[in-house]
Each structure stands twice: as C-alpha cells, then as structure tokens.
Design a protein around this motif. Sequence first.
Motif, PDB file in Angstrom:
ATOM      1  N   LEU A 172      -3.669  90.354  78.620  1.00  0.00           N
ATOM      2  CA  LEU A 172      -2.292  90.075  79.068  1.00  0.00           C
ATOM      3  C   LEU A 172      -2.241  89.668  80.546  1.00  0.00           C
ATOM      4  CD1 LEU A 172      -0.541  93.079  77.302  1.00  0.00           C
ATOM      5  CD2 LEU A 172      -0.321  90.690  76.659  1.00  0.00           C
ATOM      6  N   GLY A 173      -3.372  89.695  81.198  1.00  0.00           N
ATOM      7  CA  GLY A 173      -3.429  89.314  82.617  1.00  0.00           C
ATOM      8  C   GLY A 173      -2.691  90.298  83.516  1.00  0.00           C
ATOM      9  N   MET A 174      -2.783  91.580  83.216  1.00  0.00           N
ATOM     10  CA  MET A 174      -2.051  92.598  84.005  1.00  0.00           C
ATOM     11  C   MET A 174      -3.019  93.545  84.716  1.00  0.00           C
ATOM     12  SD  MET A 174       0.749  93.427  81.088  1.00  0.00           S
ATOM     13  CE  MET A 174       1.970  94.303  82.020  1.00  0.00           C
ATOM     14  N   VAL A 175      -4.103  92.948  85.213  1.00  0.00           N
ATOM     15  CA  VAL A 175      -5.152  93.779  85.828  1.00  0.00           C
ATOM     16  C   VAL A 175      -4.604  94.596  87.008  1.00  0.00           C
ATOM     17  CG1 VAL A 175      -7.474  93.733  86.835  1.00  0.00           C
ATOM     18  CG2 VAL A 175      -6.839  92.071  85.110  1.00  0.00           C
ATOM     19  N   GLN A 176      -3.615  94.030  87.698  1.00  0.00           N
ATOM     20  CA  GLN A 176      -3.063  94.743  88.871  1.00  0.00           C
ATOM     21  C   GLN A 176      -2.379  96.060  88.479  1.00  0.00           C
ATOM     22  OE1 GLN A 176      -1.995  91.862  87.610  1.00  0.00           O
ATOM     23  NE2 GLN A 176       0.157  91.440  88.040  1.00  0.00           N
ATOM     24  N   TYR A 177      -2.046  96.192  87.191  1.00  0.00           N
ATOM     25  CA  TYR A 177      -1.368  97.431  86.738  1.00  0.00           C
ATOM     26  C   TYR A 177      -2.321  98.429  86.074  1.00  0.00           C
ATOM     27  CZ  TYR A 177       2.866  94.687  87.414  1.00  0.00           C
ATOM     28  OH  TYR A 177       3.859  93.924  87.950  1.00  0.00           O
ATOM     29  N   ILE A 178      -3.612  98.162  86.159  1.00  0.00           N
ATOM     30  CA  ILE A 178      -4.582  99.014  85.460  1.00  0.00           C
ATOM     31  C   ILE A 178      -4.458 100.499  85.864  1.00  0.00           C
ATOM     32  CG2 ILE A 178      -6.495  98.501  87.080  1.00  0.00           C
ATOM     33  CD1 ILE A 178      -6.978  98.946  83.357  1.00  0.00           C
ATOM     34  N   PHE A 210      -1.453 102.064  84.226  1.00  0.00           N
ATOM     35  CA  PHE A 210      -1.715 102.325  82.806  1.00  0.00           C
ATOM     36  C   PHE A 210      -2.586 103.572  82.641  1.00  0.00           C
ATOM     37  CE2 PHE A 210      -0.784  97.694  81.976  1.00  0.00           C
ATOM     38  CZ  PHE A 210       0.269  97.926  81.128  1.00  0.00           C
ATOM     39  N   MET A 211      -3.633 103.650  83.485  1.00  0.00           N
ATOM     40  CA  MET A 211      -4.567 104.775  83.365  1.00  0.00           C
ATOM     41  C   MET A 211      -3.866 106.099  83.676  1.00  0.00           C
ATOM     42  SD  MET A 211      -7.561 104.028  82.296  1.00  0.00           S
ATOM     43  CE  MET A 211      -8.612 105.364  82.763  1.00  0.00           C
ATOM     44  N   ILE A 212      -3.117 106.123  84.777  1.00  0.00           N
ATOM     45  CA  ILE A 212      -2.461 107.379  85.166  1.00  0.00           C
ATOM     46  C   ILE A 212      -1.221 107.635  84.307  1.00  0.00           C
ATOM     47  CG2 ILE A 212      -1.258 108.593  87.053  1.00  0.00           C
ATOM     48  CD1 ILE A 212      -4.266 108.440  87.551  1.00  0.00           C
ATOM     49  N   GLY A 213      -0.365 106.616  84.219  1.00  0.00           N
ATOM     50  CA  GLY A 213       0.912 106.787  83.523  1.00  0.00           C
ATOM     51  C   GLY A 213       0.773 107.049  82.028  1.00  0.00           C
ATOM     52  N   PHE A 214      -0.164 106.326  81.394  1.00  0.00           N
ATOM     53  CA  PHE A 214      -0.301 106.485  79.945  1.00  0.00           C
ATOM     54  C   PHE A 214      -1.401 107.483  79.571  1.00  0.00           C
ATOM     55  CE2 PHE A 214      -2.241 104.956  75.885  1.00  0.00           C
ATOM     56  CZ  PHE A 214      -1.222 105.381  75.048  1.00  0.00           C
ATOM     57  N   MET A 215      -2.623 107.213  80.059  1.00  0.00           N
ATOM     58  CA  MET A 215      -3.752 108.049  79.632  1.00  0.00           C
ATOM     59  C   MET A 215      -3.652 109.482  80.172  1.00  0.00           C
ATOM     60  SD  MET A 215      -5.564 106.168  77.673  1.00  0.00           S
ATOM     61  CE  MET A 215      -7.165 106.860  77.492  1.00  0.00           C
ATOM     62  N   VAL A 216      -3.399 109.608  81.480  1.00  0.00           N
ATOM     63  CA  VAL A 216      -3.418 110.947  82.092  1.00  0.00           C
ATOM     64  C   VAL A 216      -2.109 111.706  81.857  1.00  0.00           C
ATOM     65  CG1 VAL A 216      -3.589 112.196  84.297  1.00  0.00           C
ATOM     66  CG2 VAL A 216      -5.140 110.308  83.799  1.00  0.00           C
ATOM     67  N   ASN A 217      -0.977 111.029  82.072  1.00  0.00           N
ATOM     68  CA  ASN A 217       0.302 111.752  81.966  1.00  0.00           C
ATOM     69  C   ASN A 217       0.793 111.967  80.536  1.00  0.00           C
ATOM     70  OD1 ASN A 217       0.462 112.031  84.678  1.00  0.00           O
ATOM     71  ND2 ASN A 217       1.895 110.343  85.004  1.00  0.00           N
ATOM     72  N   GLU A 218       0.472 111.067  79.648  1.00  0.00           N
ATOM     73  CA  GLU A 218       1.016 111.181  78.283  1.00  0.00           C
ATOM     74  C   GLU A 218      -0.022 111.577  77.233  1.00  0.00           C
ATOM     75  OE1 GLU A 218       4.127 111.241  77.884  1.00  0.00           O
ATOM     76  OE2 GLU A 218       4.537 110.555  79.927  1.00  0.00           O
ATOM     77  N   LEU A 219      -1.075 110.774  77.162  1.00  0.00           N
ATOM     78  CA  LEU A 219      -2.035 110.983  76.076  1.00  0.00           C
ATOM     79  C   LEU A 219      -2.871 112.245  76.244  1.00  0.00           C
ATOM     80  CD1 LEU A 219      -2.472 108.982  73.665  1.00  0.00           C
ATOM     81  CD2 LEU A 219      -4.729 108.673  74.659  1.00  0.00           C
ATOM     82  N   ALA A 252     -11.114 103.901  92.457  1.00  0.00           N
ATOM     83  CA  ALA A 252     -10.496 105.104  93.032  1.00  0.00           C
ATOM     84  C   ALA A 252      -9.224 104.732  93.780  1.00  0.00           C
ATOM     85  CB  ALA A 252     -11.490 105.798  93.960  1.00  0.00           C
ATOM     86  N   ASP A 253      -9.267 103.612  94.515  1.00  0.00           N
ATOM     87  CA  ASP A 253      -8.109 103.133  95.285  1.00  0.00           C
ATOM     88  C   ASP A 253      -6.926 102.821  94.373  1.00  0.00           C
ATOM     89  OD1 ASP A 253      -8.353 103.130  97.982  1.00  0.00           O
ATOM     90  OD2 ASP A 253      -8.081 100.926  98.145  1.00  0.00           O
ATOM     91  N   VAL A 254      -7.248 102.092  93.287  1.00  0.00           N
ATOM     92  CA  VAL A 254      -6.212 101.689  92.309  1.00  0.00           C
ATOM     93  C   VAL A 254      -5.569 102.938  91.697  1.00  0.00           C
ATOM     94  CG1 VAL A 254      -5.919 100.639  90.022  1.00  0.00           C
ATOM     95  CG2 VAL A 254      -7.176  99.420  91.779  1.00  0.00           C
ATOM     96  N   LEU A 255      -6.405 103.914  91.357  1.00  0.00           N
ATOM     97  CA  LEU A 255      -5.873 105.145  90.740  1.00  0.00           C
ATOM     98  C   LEU A 255      -5.013 105.918  91.725  1.00  0.00           C
ATOM     99  CD1 LEU A 255      -8.807 106.656  88.619  1.00  0.00           C
ATOM    100  CD2 LEU A 255      -6.897 105.282  87.843  1.00  0.00           C
ATOM    101  N   LEU A 256      -5.531 106.109  92.939  1.00  0.00           N
ATOM    102  CA  LEU A 256      -4.789 106.901  93.936  1.00  0.00           C
ATOM    103  C   LEU A 256      -3.434 106.278  94.261  1.00  0.00           C
ATOM    104  CD1 LEU A 256      -7.659 108.002  96.354  1.00  0.00           C
ATOM    105  CD2 LEU A 256      -6.297 109.456  94.864  1.00  0.00           C
ATOM    106  N   ASN A 257      -3.386 104.944  94.257  1.00  0.00           N
ATOM    107  CA  ASN A 257      -2.108 104.263  94.546  1.00  0.00           C
ATOM    108  C   ASN A 257      -1.118 104.381  93.394  1.00  0.00           C
ATOM    109  OD1 ASN A 257      -2.754 103.402  97.114  1.00  0.00           O
ATOM    110  ND2 ASN A 257      -3.801 101.560  96.352  1.00  0.00           N
ATOM    111  N   SER A 258      -1.613 104.809  92.229  1.00  0.00           N
ATOM    112  CA  SER A 258      -0.728 104.901  91.058  1.00  0.00           C
ATOM    113  C   SER A 258      -0.249 106.329  90.782  1.00  0.00           C
ATOM    114  CB  SER A 258      -1.455 104.389  89.815  1.00  0.00           C
ATOM    115  OG  SER A 258      -2.062 103.171  90.073  1.00  0.00           O
TER     116      SER A 258
END
Lengths: 261, 137
Positions: free
Chosen positions: A84-90, A93-102, A189-195
């Motif tokens: 989907l070309g949404m790499v900037q939101y990775i 997705f990881m924090i919001g969906f995988m960590v917080n929900e799933l 790590a940077d991408v995750l911490l910013n999310s």
Amino acid sequence: MKILVEHIGLSFLHTTQSLKETLLFAFKVVSRILDKNAYNSAVRMVLTDQIYFTSVQILPLFLTVAAIFGSVLVVILMLMVKELGMVQYIGRFMIGFMVNELSPFITVLLIALRSSAAINTEIAVMKVNQEIKTLEVFHIDTINYLFLPRIINGVISVVLMNCLFSIVVLATGLLFSKLIFGMSFNLYADVLLNSIYFSDLLILLLKCITYGVFITLIPILYGLRATNELTSIPVSVLNGMVKVFIAIVIIEVLSLIIKLM
Amino acid sequence: MMEHQHYSGLISLDIPLISNLDVWNNIALIKLYKENMPKREARKLVLKLLHRYHLEDIAYKRSTSLTEEQKFCVMLLRAAMVHEAIIVIDRPFIILHNSKDSRFMEDALEKIDDLYKQCHILEYIWNKSRYINNDAE
C-alpha cells in the motif's frame, strides 16, 4: 408475541442481575486488595503458587505461540504496508495494532484458556467437596485466602505476559523490517519510539488490569455457584468460561471506544 | 458452644481436608493464616508434630492418598493448631470406620494432649460400648 416479549424481558433481567452480582463481587474483592491486613503467610504462599502455575509453567508454550503467531502477523502486516506504500506508518501499525490491540488479546485468551478454566474447576470442586465450608469453620476468610491471591495473580500475569508477548512481536518485527524494508536497528527503534503515546500505554495498562481481574473473578464466581452435586462442576465451568469470553470481548470493545473518544 | 466458636477445632467427615493442599499445608494453614507464621517455621513445626505419630513420610502427600487412620491424625493435628483449642470430634467412627474400639483415637489424642485444652466427642449412644475410657454424658 407476548411470550417473545416475556422471554426478552426475562433474559434482560437475568443478564442485569448477573452483571450486578459480578460487579458487586468485584468491588468487594478489589476493596480487600487495598486492605493490608488481608495479607499473611498463607495468602502470600497461595499467590506465589498461583503466579508459578499461571505465568511460569506456561512460558515455553507462550513464547512459542508468541514467536510463531507474532512472526506470521508481522510479515502479513509488513507486506501489506509495503504493497500500500505506507512504509512511513510502519511504527504506528506495529505499536497501535500489534502491541496495543493484538498482543493483550492473544495474551488474555491464552491465560483464560488455561488458568480461568483451572480456577473455575478448582473452586467448583472445593464447593462440591465442602472444602469452602472447612475454611469457614476454621474462620479462614475465603475472599482473602482463596480469591484475593488468584485475582492479584490474574492482574500480574496478564500485565507481565502481555509485556513479554509485545517484546517478542517487536523483536520479530526488527528481523522482518530488515528483511522486507532493509531497515537498520536504529531506524526501527526510532520509528517505534516516535509512535508510542502515553495515553495509549495507559489504556493498554488499564485494559490488561481489567482483563486480569475479570478472567479470574468470573471463574471464581461461577465456581461458587456449583451445588453439592458432582454434575454441577462441568455446568459451572461451561457457564463461567462463556462469561469470561463475553467479558474479554466487552473489555476490548470498551477500550476501543475509550481510545476513539 | 457459640462462645467457644473461635477456639473449637472440629474434626468431622463434613469438614474434609483441603484436597489441593498437601498434608503439611493442611495442618499449617491455621498457623500460616491466623498467626502469620513464616512458611519454613510452620513446616518445621508440622514435621515435628507428624513425628509424634511417626507420619513424617506423609507430609507431602495429598489427602486422597491417605489411609483413614492417617487422615484422622492429620485432621486431629489440624484441629489442634487452633489457639487454645477445644477439640470437638464429630462421630469419630464414621472417619475411623474400620476401628473396632476407641483405642487408636485415644492413643492419638494422648500423643498431642499438650496441644489442646479440652476434647469433646459427639457420638451416637449405641456406639458407647466401643469406648474404652467411657465417661460419656
């Protein structure tokens, strides 16, 4: 038509009565958690045993499930994000969906499948064998001795196991982000911490605590509803486990509503 | 009876041992819960008490694997753990249903007579002849 309305009314009354009983019992037990006189050698021993049974014994299975399930979902998620070309939101997705929900959802399901069923059966067997009466005869408070350690263990186990599941998922995420996007550790790590947002973490913690309370409290309540007959044990476990899964879904939905507000 | 409720250590088939606790835990439970006795100290005490009946080897067994005599001794020790215990044995021959007379029970009581203040036995009148020291009211 009249029968249908009566049936709906009766089931509504039954559900509200059951909900009221559960919440009153939860209030009673939670108020004991704050009472420091409730803790003694016997209660500490039960708590230690319960934590061992719930969190330590399950570790090999839990880590395997976390690694397999986490890897598969992370790969699916990353391939979709790439497509989907949404790499900037990775990170989101990881924090919001995988960590917080799933992660809390799978964690609570695994713990409920194993420990809630065990607690429900244990309390029902104790009720049938009149062992609850034994405790009462010797003036041992059943709430303090039997229920409190199991509920505290539920909270501790869900919170800690959820952290573990999240760590495994994020670690597999690191591996696959390198393979799929060629991301370095520092960038990942940077991408995750910013999310990560404090409000999300707070909701996650509250959700895990609520899960922990209800996946132990409901089986206890239904275990106590067993009669003096052996045949009441499977009925009590069946009803208790159904209610546990309903509670998990309600808590999940409520947490999503709070997040959307 | 009501005024002695907190001191009464009941022994009855209707008040069974806790099945998910081993023998030493069943006996120590009252000390652990009411007196906040540390686990190690409680275990030491229970093992010492079990030694009086030469039953140390059952300390880590569950109630389901005990004989009726062993179960009776464990129930007796559990009842004796109550502070200033007044032991009340409810129809002992229901628990010791293979015993012909009260010899075993009286021996067991004598071995721990320093642990309780009084002992009362509730029994059917037709079992009176099975008691050796017969001072029934």
